[in-house]
Enzyme design. Structure first.
Site, PDB file in Angstrom:
ATOM      1  N   HIS A 195       6.358 -12.974  15.069  1.00 55.16           N
ATOM      2  CA  HIS A 195       7.054 -13.578  13.938  1.00 55.16           C
ATOM      3  C   HIS A 195       7.859 -14.805  14.355  1.00 55.16           C
ATOM      4  CE1 HIS A 195       8.860 -13.723  10.024  1.00 55.16           C
ATOM      5  NE2 HIS A 195      10.022 -13.879  10.601  1.00 55.16           N
ATOM      6  N   ARG A 302      -7.194 -16.771   6.084  1.00 58.56           N
ATOM      7  CA  ARG A 302      -7.732 -15.539   6.682  1.00 58.56           C
ATOM      8  C   ARG A 302      -7.026 -14.336   6.055  1.00 58.56           C
ATOM      9  NH1 ARG A 302      -7.874 -19.100  11.596  1.00 58.56           N
ATOM     10  NH2 ARG A 302      -9.966 -18.940  12.448  1.00 58.56           N
ATOM     11  N   ARG A 338     -10.786 -16.641   2.083  1.00 54.85           N
ATOM     12  CA  ARG A 338     -11.909 -15.881   2.636  1.00 54.85           C
ATOM     13  C   ARG A 338     -11.646 -14.405   2.401  1.00 54.85           C
ATOM     14  NH1 ARG A 338     -13.054 -16.234   8.957  1.00 54.85           N
ATOM     15  NH2 ARG A 338     -11.226 -14.921   9.177  1.00 54.85           N
ATOM     16  N   GLU A 435     -21.796 -18.750   9.825  1.00 55.31           N
ATOM     17  CA  GLU A 435     -21.315 -18.487  11.183  1.00 55.31           C
ATOM     18  C   GLU A 435     -22.265 -17.576  11.956  1.00 55.31           C
ATOM     19  OE1 GLU A 435     -17.398 -16.705  11.020  1.00 55.31           O
ATOM     20  OE2 GLU A 435     -17.888 -15.532   9.256  1.00 55.31           O
ATOM     21  N   ASN A 458     -16.435 -21.014  15.456  1.00 51.96           N
ATOM     22  CA  ASN A 458     -15.987 -20.066  16.487  1.00 51.96           C
ATOM     23  C   ASN A 458     -17.030 -18.964  16.661  1.00 51.96           C
ATOM     24  OD1 ASN A 458     -13.720 -21.599  16.234  1.00 51.96           O
ATOM     25  ND2 ASN A 458     -12.546 -20.088  15.085  1.00 51.96           N
ATOM     26  N   ASP A 459     -17.467 -18.415  15.542  1.00 51.05           N
ATOM     27  CA  ASP A 459     -18.490 -17.369  15.622  1.00 51.05           C
ATOM     28  C   ASP A 459     -19.884 -17.953  15.789  1.00 51.05           C
ATOM     29  OD1 ASP A 459     -17.332 -14.758  15.598  1.00 51.05           O
ATOM     30  OD2 ASP A 459     -16.556 -15.215  13.605  1.00 51.05           O
ATOM     31  N   ARG A 469     -16.545 -14.460  22.435  1.00 44.65           N
ATOM     32  CA  ARG A 469     -15.476 -15.454  22.408  1.00 44.65           C
ATOM     33  C   ARG A 469     -14.181 -14.951  23.046  1.00 44.65           C
ATOM     34  NH1 ARG A 469     -14.572 -15.832  15.779  1.00 44.65           N
ATOM     35  NH2 ARG A 469     -12.414 -16.335  16.151  1.00 44.65           N
ATOM     36  N   CYS A 506     -14.600 -25.009   9.387  1.00 46.55           N
ATOM     37  CA  CYS A 506     -13.261 -24.432   9.552  1.00 46.55           C
ATOM     38  C   CYS A 506     -13.072 -23.767  10.909  1.00 46.55           C
ATOM     39  CB  CYS A 506     -12.945 -23.460   8.424  1.00 46.55           C
ATOM     40  SG  CYS A 506     -14.033 -22.036   8.392  1.00 46.55           S
TER      41      CYS A 506
HETATM   42  C1  PEP Z   1     -15.024 -19.045  12.744  1.00 45.45           C
HETATM   43  O1  PEP Z   1     -15.697 -18.075  13.081  1.00 45.45           O
HETATM   44  O2  PEP Z   1     -15.240 -20.210  13.114  1.00 45.45           O
HETATM   45  C2  PEP Z   1     -13.860 -18.879  11.842  1.00 45.45           C
HETATM   46  C3  PEP Z   1     -13.221 -19.918  11.372  1.00 45.45           C
HETATM   47  O3  PEP Z   1     -13.479 -17.609  11.554  1.00 45.45           O
HETATM   48  P1  PEP Z   1     -12.652 -16.675  12.545  1.00 45.45           P
HETATM   49  O4  PEP Z   1     -12.137 -17.523  13.676  1.00 45.45           O
HETATM   50  O5  PEP Z   1     -11.552 -16.081  11.734  1.00 45.45           O
HETATM   51  O6  PEP Z   1     -13.683 -15.668  12.962  1.00 45.45           O
HETATM   52 MG    MG Z   2     -15.596 -16.170  12.074  1.00 48.00          MG
END
Ligand code: PEP
Ligand code: MG
Length: 592
Positions: A195, A302, A338, A435, A458-459, A469, A506
């Site tokens: 926090h 998120r 999302r 993703e 990211n995914d 990851r 994103c």
């Molecule tokens: C992603 O996978 O790029 C993404 C933005 O979602 P998260 O990082 O929450 O999995």
């Molecule tokens: Mg993701």
């Protein structure tokens, strides 16, 4: 006062602070243990109840003070702590231990807290670690009240002082900030999602957390340097170090000033292409910081963060209030929420995914379709909140059209249900996160059945190159400019363009200025990132031309090795934007 000591922690909130330490003794209390005589039990139960009530009154007072000073922006966490004081696992369990095991109230609270934390322990996730800390804060408050010790920070630090503590409870942080001008924060404990870190980022106060032993080394009045962008703390800096950091601080402030002048300027290239620069958020509290950095909306909220670290599931009403708050704060800007990306490492407290490959398991949209009641609550809350702003709904981890259709069917059912109840709703644009390689390969088909794409790199990178990851051992293979990734991105963007739907990005790649020219070349309509990353990316967009981006993209698509591609992009960026990569280094890694 000793010589200079340099410590490394977690970069929690960027910026540089140079000031005197304001140490706060927040070390753990020693909990006495005693066996009760049978005739003492009733009195002990009463003593326990009184301590719970006193704790609740104190938190109510903190809440009132903070609300008077800053409104309800930072009071939600205090409300959560008050709820914990009523939690059965804490209250009933402690009472049981007093009654059945005949232990004193302090010890009973300690054991009940340990049991609750046990439920969180299985999950190696920062967010869960922090929620374990929340249980500790609440337990410690009750124990201190039983012992008659001081509970809250009473004195205000002088303006510009750097608060140094073992850990700070949300109540401490709120009290320290509600009328003072703290220069920075340094704590032994904590993570990026604690926090204190979130509030520090929201209020743009430099902070380093997880330093380990600063509270035992620092004394009140010692000089200290906090480099919140790099996670560096120097206690008792030498005159030379202080002077160097003074220069760095000045440079940081000038850069911030320069970047903040960009805030209200459009993210338009020299050849007239506009991209929307939006923000990724996990909590409603992050909205002010996003706006102050020029965010033109939220590209990724998120929503699953509302679940994490708690055992009671948030109901429709709580979802509705949270979404409405974010939508109203940003209206008329778009807010892409999302739906829950739960599963794998992100599950409500006490639940654990025991699958061998949780990243390939019951996650995100799969999890929601398997738990329709929970999903329906969220969809209803989203639709109800949607009338208060510019809502877009996005489904995560979609692997094919069947899942998209199933999720859209549930959304339509939720809408019909609300309409039967006489509740007005609007039809929001519905999109998907691209993703998974499967979704990327089907982008042309999926594009016919949804209103927008948002690429989660990211995914997407994780699943394309097959690298976990979270796994440090294979982190060296994580390459956003891997040819396979570039080809995939090009295919997704082309499919979106041909179907006439906007394509956003994103994942973290979107907020990295090194990639901005390539992303312009791909023709993305929106880049969504952490708020503090927006100004630098905007600076590149405004100095670039999309045509140059396209030329660079074509050129690197003819190369093969990832390293070769990266070298080419780096040298092009260094040539076109001299100073950019150094500017990035001076500001430090971006929080988030
Ligand atoms: C992603 O996978 O790029 C993404 C933005 O979602 P998260 O990082 O929450 O999995
Ligand atoms: Mg993701």
């Amino acid at each position: 006062m000793g010589g200079p000591v340099t410590l490394i922690g977690i970069a929690a909130s960027p910026g540089i602070a140079i000031g005197r330490c304001w140490t706060i003794d927040r070390r753990k209390v020693r909990t006495p243990r005693r066996k009760l005589l049978p005739e003492e039990i009733d009195a002990e139960l009463l003593r326990f109840r009184n301590a719970i009530e006193r704790s609740d009154r104190q938190l109510a007072e903190v809440r009132e003070k903070v609300e008077k000073a800053e409104g309800t922006e930072h009071t939600a966490i205090i409300d959560m702590h008050r709820l914990m004081l009523k939690d059965e696992m804490l209250v009933v369990e402690a009472q049981r231990l007093i009654r059945e095991d005949g232990v004193n109230a302090e010890w009973a609270v300690k054991r009940a807290v340990r049991k609750i934390k046990g439920a969180f322990r299985a999950v190696a996730d920062d967010y869960f670690k922090e929620r374990r800390a929340d249980v500790d804060f609440v337990g410690e408050r009750v124990i201190k009240n039983l012992l008659g010790e001081a509970v809250d920070v009473a004195e205000r630090p002088p303006d510009g002082a750097v608060v140094v503590a073992h850990d700070l409870s949300p109540a401490d942080t709120a009290l320290l900030l509600h009328d003072g001008k703290v220069g920075g924060f340094v704590t032994d404990a904590g993570a990026k999602t604690s926090h204190t870190a979130i509030v520090a980022r929201a209020l743009e106060i430099p902070a380093v957390v997880g330093v380990g032993r600063i509270s035992t080394l620092a004394s009140r009045g010692d000089w200290i340097v906090v480099d919140g962008g790099r996670g560096i703390v120097i206690l008792n800096p030498s005159p030379g170090e202080r002077a160097d950091y003074e220069v760095a601080r000045q440079r940081f402030l000038e850069q911030e000033e320069e970047l903040s002048r960009l805030r209200d300027l459009p993210a338009r290239t020299l050849d007239g292409v506009t991209v929307r620069l939006a923000g990724n958020i996990e909590f409603a509290e992050e909205v002010p910081s996003l706006l102050s950095h020029g965010g033109e909306g939220v590209g990724l909220f998120r929503s699953e963060f509302l679940f994490l670290g708690r055992r009671d599931l948030p109901g429709e009403e709580e979802h509705y209030r949270t979404y409405r708050r974010v939508l109203e704060a940003l209206a008329p800007r778009p807010v892409t929420i999302r739906t829950f990306d739960l599963g794998a490492d992100k599950l409500p407290a006490g639940q654990r995914d025991h699958a061998d490959n949780p990243a390939l398991g019951l996650r995100a949209i799969r999890y929601c379709l398997r738990h329709p009641d929970m999903f329906r609550d969220q969809l209803r809350a989203l639709l109800r909140a949607g009338v208060h702003g510019n809502l877009k709904i996005m489904f995560p981890m979609v692997s094919g059209v069947a899942e998209l259709r199933a999720a859209k069917r549930m959304l339509a059912e939720a809408r019909e249900e609300l309409s039967r109840e006489g509740v007005e709703t609007k039809v929001p644009p519905v999109g998907i996160m691209v993703e998974l390689p499967a979704a990327a390969m089907l982008a042309d088909r999926l594009a016919r059945e949804c209103d927008f794409f948002s690429v989660g790199t990211n995914d997407l990178i994780q699943y394309t190159i097959a690298i976990d990851r979270q796994n440090k051992d294979v982190a060296y293979l994580y390459k956003p400019l891997h040819l396979s990734v570039l080809r995939t991105l090009r295919f997704i963007c082309q499919a979106g363009r041909e179907a006439g739907i906007p394509v956003s990005m994103c994942g973290e790649m979107a907020g990295e200025p090194l990639y901005t020219l390539v992303l312009l070349g791909l023709g993305l309509d929106e880049l969504s990132m952490n708020g503090p990353s927006i100004p630098l990316v905007k600076k590149v967009v405004r100095a670039a031309s999309a045509a140059d981006g396209r030329a660079l993209l074509e050129r690197i698509l003819t190369l093969t090795a990832g390293d070769e591609i990266e070298r080419e992009v780096r040298s092009e960026m260094a040539r076109r934007f001299p100073g950019l990569l150094e500017a990035e280094a001076a500001v430090g890694p971006v929080a988030g």
